[in-house]
Structures are given as C-alpha cells and as structure tokens.
Design a protein around this motif. Structure first.
Motif, short mmCIF file in Angstrom:
data_model
loop_
_atom_site.label_atom_id
_atom_site.label_comp_id
_atom_site.label_asym_id
_atom_site.label_seq_id
_atom_site.Cartn_x
_atom_site.Cartn_y
_atom_site.Cartn_z
N ALA A 15 0.83 -1.21 0.00
CA ALA A 15 0.00 0.00 0.00
C ALA A 15 0.86 1.26 0.00
O ALA A 15 0.58 2.21 -0.75
N LEU A 16 1.92 1.28 0.80
CA LEU A 16 2.77 2.47 0.86
C LEU A 16 3.53 2.69 -0.45
O LEU A 16 3.56 3.80 -0.98
N LEU A 17 4.17 1.63 -0.96
CA LEU A 17 4.92 1.78 -2.20
C LEU A 17 4.01 2.10 -3.38
O LEU A 17 4.32 2.98 -4.20
N GLY A 18 2.89 1.40 -3.49
CA GLY A 18 1.97 1.64 -4.59
C GLY A 18 1.35 3.01 -4.54
O GLY A 18 1.27 3.72 -5.54
N GLY A 19 0.91 3.41 -3.36
CA GLY A 19 0.31 4.73 -3.21
C GLY A 19 1.29 5.85 -3.49
O GLY A 19 0.98 6.80 -4.22
N ALA A 20 2.48 5.74 -2.92
CA ALA A 20 3.50 6.77 -3.17
C ALA A 20 3.90 6.80 -4.64
O ALA A 20 4.07 7.87 -5.22
N GLY A 21 4.06 5.64 -5.23
CA GLY A 21 4.43 5.59 -6.65
C GLY A 21 3.38 6.20 -7.54
O GLY A 21 3.70 6.95 -8.48
N LEU A 22 2.11 5.90 -7.28
CA LEU A 22 1.04 6.48 -8.09
C LEU A 22 0.93 7.99 -7.90
O LEU A 22 0.73 8.73 -8.87
N LEU A 23 1.07 8.45 -6.66
CA LEU A 23 1.02 9.90 -6.43
C LEU A 23 2.17 10.61 -7.12
O LEU A 23 1.97 11.66 -7.73
N LEU A 24 3.37 10.04 -7.03
CA LEU A 24 4.51 10.67 -7.68
C LEU A 24 4.40 10.64 -9.20
O LEU A 24 4.75 11.61 -9.87
N ALA A 25 3.92 9.54 -9.73
CA ALA A 25 3.79 9.42 -11.19
C ALA A 25 2.74 10.38 -11.74
O ALA A 25 2.93 10.99 -12.79
#
Length: 95
Positions: free
Chosen positions: A79-89
């Motif tokens: 959840a943390l990696l996916g959420g941060a990655g999507l927000l940054l992308a």
C-alpha cells in the motif's frame, strides 16, 4: 484462529504468491516514478528490480514469523509503495 499445519502452509503459499506479486508490482511502480533517469529506463529498471523483490517476498513469507505479521507487512509495504508511486507518477514528481 488456530490453523492446522496444512492450512498454515497453504496460507503462506497464498501470501507468498499473491502478496509477493502485489508487492513486486507496487515496487515497480514506485521505482519507475522515483529513479533519476529517463522515464523509459526508470520503468525498465523498476521492472527488473521487482523480480528480486518478488523473490525476497516469497522467501520472507516462509520465515518463522507469525502468519498475521507476514500478511500485514506485505499489505502495508504494498500500500505504501503503490500509493507513493502512483502519487509521484501522477504529479510528475520523482525523476
């Protein structure tokens, strides 16, 4: 809830395969967004590193830890990696 040894094994196998896959996908998205290189190269490198992350998650799922902790850590990391990655992308952040 107490699981039999057979149920423990199948639960860990499910956590390793499904949880590891979700973790690897989230890791690839995150690395694709934050690596300091061209977008195409960052996505490729994220995909390559995610194979190592998937292998590590599978091995870790069978560590002598409580099954609940294994599932919770995999879910939280995903959840943390996916959420941060999507927000940054989406925001154009990262590289």
């Amino acid at each position: 809830m107490i699981l039999s040894p057979k149920q423990q094994m199948w639960s860990r196998l499910l956590a390793a395969v499904a949880g590891g896959y979700a973790f690897a996908a989230a890791l690839a998205v995150f690395l694709g967004a934050v690596l300091p290189m061209a977008r195409a190269e960052a996505v490729l490198m994220g995909g390559f590193v995610s194979f190592a992350g998937y292998t590590a998650a599978i091995v870790w799922a069978f560590a002598p830890l409580p099954l609940g902790r294994v599932c919770a850590v995999l879910a939280l990391a995903t959840a943390l990696l996916g959420g941060a990655g999507l927000l940054l992308a989406r925001s154009g952040g990262g590289a």
